[in-house]
Scaffold this active site. Structure first.
Site, PDB file in Angstrom:
ATOM      1  N   HIS A  50       3.535  18.244 -19.553  1.00 39.99           N
ATOM      2  CA  HIS A  50       5.011  19.096 -19.682  1.00 39.99           C
ATOM      3  C   HIS A  50       6.092  18.587 -18.658  1.00 39.99           C
ATOM      4  CE1 HIS A  50       3.148  21.434 -22.543  1.00 39.99           C
ATOM      5  NE2 HIS A  50       1.924  21.025 -21.812  1.00 39.99           N
ATOM      6  N   GLU A  63      -1.585   0.542  -0.042  1.00 38.51           N
ATOM      7  CA  GLU A  63      -1.556   0.074   1.325  1.00 38.51           C
ATOM      8  C   GLU A  63      -2.319  -0.987   1.363  1.00 38.51           C
ATOM      9  OE1 GLU A  63      -1.176   2.712   5.234  1.00 38.51           O
ATOM     10  OE2 GLU A  63      -3.450   2.394   4.759  1.00 38.51           O
ATOM     11  N   LYS A  66       7.061   2.400  12.311  1.00 41.45           N
ATOM     12  CA  LYS A  66       6.531   3.201  13.516  1.00 41.45           C
ATOM     13  C   LYS A  66       7.371   2.796  14.895  1.00 41.45           C
ATOM     14  CE  LYS A  66       1.634   3.835  11.948  1.00 41.45           C
ATOM     15  NZ  LYS A  66       0.117   3.172  12.409  1.00 41.45           N
ATOM     16  N   LYS A  74      -8.724   6.644  13.570  1.00 40.77           N
ATOM     17  CA  LYS A  74      -9.451   5.613  14.066  1.00 40.77           C
ATOM     18  C   LYS A  74      -8.974   5.176  15.207  1.00 40.77           C
ATOM     19  CE  LYS A  74     -10.150   1.072  12.318  1.00 40.77           C
ATOM     20  NZ  LYS A  74     -10.131   0.285  11.052  1.00 40.77           N
ATOM     21  N   GLU A 101       1.616  11.097  14.881  1.00 35.78           N
ATOM     22  CA  GLU A 101       1.650  12.717  14.341  1.00 35.78           C
ATOM     23  C   GLU A 101       0.501  13.361  14.512  1.00 35.78           C
ATOM     24  OE1 GLU A 101       2.209   9.347  13.080  1.00 35.78           O
ATOM     25  OE2 GLU A 101       3.692   9.554  11.536  1.00 35.78           O
ATOM     26  N   GLY A 135      -9.232   2.470   7.439  1.00 37.75           N
ATOM     27  CA  GLY A 135      -8.915   4.041   7.561  1.00 37.75           C
ATOM     28  C   GLY A 135      -9.009   4.517   6.061  1.00 37.75           C
ATOM     29  N   ARG A 136      -8.078   3.632   5.113  1.00 32.49           N
ATOM     30  CA  ARG A 136      -8.387   4.201   3.742  1.00 32.49           C
ATOM     31  C   ARG A 136      -9.616   3.820   2.960  1.00 32.49           C
ATOM     32  NH1 ARG A 136      -4.935   0.305   4.643  1.00 32.49           N
ATOM     33  NH2 ARG A 136      -5.346  -2.062   3.988  1.00 32.49           N
TER      34      ARG A 136
END
Ligand code: F6P
Length: 548
Positions: free
Chosen positions: A384, A353, A512, A206, A212, A267-268
């Site tokens: 398990h 977030e 960041k 965005k 990254e 974004g999410r």
């Protein structure tokens, strides 16, 4: 702004919670044979059963009163109509406009958002059809066979979770891969088997500033141009999805290869936008539209149903009840459908977030506990591994169990075993087994009293552990769209009740900024001694300056 704790409904819930703590759901089920009917809801493509929560009619009435005192309905109206409810970023929150299949016009700053969305969808359709039909070719004229999506967080988790969930709907004409981690191992592993002549990269960001993603995109570009010996290859192999066209263009991506995003999409919450391009490329555009239609059906439910029948409202209130009033600190997402193996990771970003914050909209400290930490895993694997904790630890973990009536990949005998476990687990978590019963069972199996005395306390399950069950008809683009939108609106309502600004994420900025500075120091090979002694000691050890 007054704290939620001063609301009448809040105060009543605080004292009601004290009364309810001594109740057991077993008694509530015994007292009311209609409990399932009263506390379950049929939704588009799924059923929600919330009867296995420690609630009575009185609890639900009190929770609904809280929702009304918090003006949930008018906040809902504000969000859908494009008011700038993302206050700290001064933005509208309009991911619902991306899937507004009724196509009702919506004006934001004089622009018709619906038209923007429709033209972005038309561009996605045109592009995904062209690539899938083999008309879009690589620099040497070969068909595109592989798509690599480079993005992180919301620019990765949504499309990856969806393409994983809907694998059975893919015709496999395109293989989709994802690179999110800046650890070079991931991109190296993804690229190793691929032929640069046949790969299309989508750089999804965005902001188009995320370190990254930019690092991975640069590596991918180098990989392509060193194979093609031609910078012009970039035009055939790189597209971008971003709200920052200028950055994408200066990165080297052609203007016509850029798909729009807008600041009114978080974004999410963005998989419904061109961030969902890998979905359309993998499954075909028609399936992408079915996904949007599912989400739209839940948007309609959320807007039209009274609070008492409104699934996102109920789920949000139950989360607040379990966590803020009854004290649970985490919440598990437990899918019993292999397709949903990334759902917990997706929900982690969506809820944590959004609502993992400790000040109100006005910046006042919040004096009550807010949202739980979200975690989970495929249910059977969890059984398990960590279910021991769910059944017997002193910490109560409310859990959402999500399964399907019909398997998309029926293999004889498997689905029944899977679903038997699905039903058994929520029953066990709710009813438990008391010491008397444990002792009777051990006696019936021929154990002596000494053994029974020793083992009985270990076999007691207190039960009374809350769960919601979401039973989907079948995983499909439509039902998955419903499921994701259900949780999105749950998170929104939770934020309103808790007075949290759900649509910013300032908490990711500090780390960041520090990482940017530290990276410079690592590159220069010298540590700025203004760090705390732990951080500078670790950096020195990393640089080989400090030997232990
Ligand atoms: O760092 C968190 C975050 O900003 C998320 O909110 C977002 O989804 C992700 O990073 C990726 O951001 P972008 O799409 O701008 O690269």
């Amino acid at each position: 702004m007054t704290s939620r704790t001063s609301l009448n409904s809040w105060k009543k819930l605080v004292s009601h919670a004290e009364d309810m703590k001594s109740q057991h759901m077993n008694e509530l089920f015994a007292q009311d044979s209609e409990r399932f009917n009263k506390y379950s809801l049929q939704l588009p493509s799924m059923l929600l059963d919330y009867s296995k929560n420690l609630v009575t009619k009185d609890t639900m009435d009190k929770l609904m009163a809280l929702a009304r005192e918090c003006d949930v309905e008018s906040w809902r109206e504000k969000m859908f109509s494009g008011e700038r409810i993302n206050r700290t970023e001064e933005r509208a929150v309009l991911h619902t406009a991306l899937r507004n299949r009724a196509k009702t016009p919506l004006l934001l700053d004089g622009e018709n958002v619906t038209e923007c969305v429709e033209s972005a969808l038309a561009k996605m359709k045109q592009f995904s059809d062209t690539v899938r039909q083999g008309h879009w070719r690589g620099y040497s004229g070969k068909r595109i066979t592989d798509v690599v999506n480079i993005g992180v967080g919301g620019s990765n988790l949504g499309p990856q979770m969806v393409t994983e969930a809907l694998k059975q709907y893919s015709d496999d004409s395109i293989n989709v891969h994802y690179v999110s981690n800046v650890d070079g191992t991931q991109i190296a592993n993804v690229l190793r088997p691929l032929n640069p002549e046949k790969v299309l990269f989508i750089v999804s960001s965005k902001t188009f500033t995320t370190t990254e993603t930019m690092t991975n995109a640069r590596t991918a570009m180098k990989w392509l141009t060193s194979a093609s010996f031609d910078d012009k290859a970039i035009a055939k192999h790189f597209v971008a999805v971003t709200a920052n066209k200028a950055n994408a263009m200066s990165f080297g991506i052609r203007e016509e290869n850029i798909f729009d995003m807008w600041d009114w999409v978080g974004g999410r919450f963005s998989l419904w936008s061109a961030i969902g391009l890998p979905i359309a490329l993998d499954l075909g555009f028609d399936k992408f539209i079915e996904l949007l239609e599912g989400a739209h059906a839940i948007d309609t439910h959320f807007c039209q149903q009274p609070l008492e029948q409104n699934a996102p409202v109920i789920m949000a209130l139950l989360s607040v009840w379990n966590c803020t009033f009854l004290g649970a600190q985490s919440q598990a997402i437990l899918p019993y459908d292999q397709s949903l193996h990334m759902l917990s990771a997706y929900m982690q970003q969506a809820e944590m977030e959004s609502n993992g914050k400790s000040v109100t909209w006005d910046g006042d400290s919040i004096d009550y506990s807010t949202v739980p930490s979200i975690w989970g895993e495929l249910g059977i694997n969890g059984q398990h591994a960590f279910y021991q904790y769910l059944h017997q630890s002193n910490n109560i973990v409310p859990a959402d169990f999500i399964g399907s009536v019909e398997s998309v990949t029926p293999v004889q005998g498997h689905h029944e075993t899977l679903m038997a476990n699905f039903f058994a687990q929520t029953e066990a978590l709710m009813s438990g087994v008391n010491e008397q019963q444990v002792r009777a069972d051990l006696r019936a199996s021929g154990r002596n009293e000494a053994y029974i005395d020793k083992v009985a306390p270990h076999k007691v399950h207190k039960g009374n552990r809350p769960t919601n069950t979401i039973l989907m008809e079948r995983i499909s683009p439509y039902s998955l769209g419903c499921l994701i939108a259900l949780y999105e609106h749950k998170i929104f309502v939770q934020g309103i009740i808790l007075q949290i600004c759900s649509f910013d994420q300032w908490g990711v900025e500090l780390g960041k900024g520090l990482a940017n500075n530290i990276q410079k120091e690592l590159e220069q090979g010298s540590v700025n001694m203004q760090h705390d002694s732990s951080t500078s000691g670790l950096m020195q050890f990393y640089l080989g300056v400090l030997k232990k």
